[in-house]
Design a protein around this motif. Structure first.
Motif, PDB file in Angstrom:
ATOM      1  N   HIS A  25      44.425  37.962  35.055  1.00 13.91           N
ATOM      2  CA  HIS A  25      44.137  39.418  34.862  1.00 13.91           C
ATOM      3  C   HIS A  25      44.812  39.379  33.408  1.00 13.91           C
ATOM      4  CE1 HIS A  25      44.310  43.911  35.795  1.00 13.91           C
ATOM      5  NE2 HIS A  25      43.633  43.457  34.691  1.00 13.91           N
ATOM      6  N   HIS A  30      42.687  40.127  29.873  1.00 18.84           N
ATOM      7  CA  HIS A  30      43.115  40.787  28.648  1.00 18.84           C
ATOM      8  C   HIS A  30      43.237  39.998  27.518  1.00 18.84           C
ATOM      9  CE1 HIS A  30      43.646  44.852  30.362  1.00 18.84           C
ATOM     10  NE2 HIS A  30      43.380  44.148  31.426  1.00 18.84           N
ATOM     11  N   HIS A  37      35.855  41.667  30.979  1.00 19.67           N
ATOM     12  CA  HIS A  37      36.587  42.622  31.807  1.00 19.67           C
ATOM     13  C   HIS A  37      36.899  44.195  31.265  1.00 19.67           C
ATOM     14  CE1 HIS A  37      39.984  43.794  34.230  1.00 19.67           C
ATOM     15  NE2 HIS A  37      40.956  44.214  33.477  1.00 19.67           N
ATOM     16  N   HIS A  41      37.164  48.810  32.049  1.00 20.01           N
ATOM     17  CA  HIS A  41      38.423  49.634  31.464  1.00 20.01           C
ATOM     18  C   HIS A  41      37.710  50.982  30.805  1.00 20.01           C
ATOM     19  CE1 HIS A  41      42.522  48.000  32.302  1.00 20.01           C
ATOM     20  NE2 HIS A  41      41.638  46.957  32.479  1.00 20.01           N
ATOM     21  N   HIS A 122      47.845  50.886  35.022  1.00 20.01           N
ATOM     22  CA  HIS A 122      47.144  49.802  34.218  1.00 20.01           C
ATOM     23  C   HIS A 122      46.021  50.130  33.509  1.00 20.01           C
ATOM     24  CE1 HIS A 122      45.655  45.807  33.204  1.00 20.01           C
ATOM     25  NE2 HIS A 122      44.476  46.250  33.964  1.00 20.01           N
TER      26      HIS A 122
END
Ligand SMILES: [Zn+2]
Ligand SMILES: [Zn+2]
Length: 146
Positions: A25, A30, A37, A41, A122
């Motif tokens: 992750h 990121h 990913h 978000h 997060h």
């Protein structure tokens, strides 16, 4: 003795999966895989996110291991089972409890509330970086206050 060893393999796999998913992750999702990913978000989500491909990939790998080791129930079977158990826990806590992708699942249990707080932190960032709290089941203890 064999049964004991298999249980050890199972638990070590579950613990390592949390460490592995933290590292992936932080350094891959990121990092170079942010283009996938980032679908997790965004403010608005489709029910299926491209990010779900990671879960599908892990599930396929786990099933393959279980299949490869199923005749002799060797270490591959138990590693595959450990990954599946971790994946199920991840799915229940992350997708269901934290992100409410299904019917609301509420709990004020201090542990669940703590990991939810950490994961929401997060998600405060919609960008690749900076971000914090990349783990799921293990988070900084500051989030576990009542
Ligand atoms: Zn993230
Ligand atoms: Zn999330």
């Amino acid at each position: 003795m064999m049964a004991f060893l298999n249980i050890v393999i199972l638990f070590v796999t579950i613990v390592l999966m949390e460490a592995l998913s933290w590292a992936m992750h932080k350094y891959l999702f990121h990092g170079p895989l942010w283009f996938i990913h980032k679908t997790h978000h965004q403010e608005k989500h489709d029910w299926f996110e491209l990010n779900d491909l990671f879960s599908i990939g892990f599930a396929a790998f786990a099933l393959w291991l279980m299949w490869a080791g199923h005749t002799s129930l060797d270490y591959r079977f138990w590693i595959g089972t450990g990954i599946s158990i971790y994946g199920s826990i991840y799915f229940i806590f992350h997708d269901w409890f934290i992100h409410n992708r299904f019917k609301a699942f509420k709990s004020s249990n201090w542990y669940l509330a703590g990991i939810r707080r950490a994961h929401k932190i997060h998600h405060k960032s919609m960008r690749k970086s900076p971000s914090e709290e990349f783990g799921l089941l293990v988070a900084s203890k500051k989030w576990f206050k009542n």
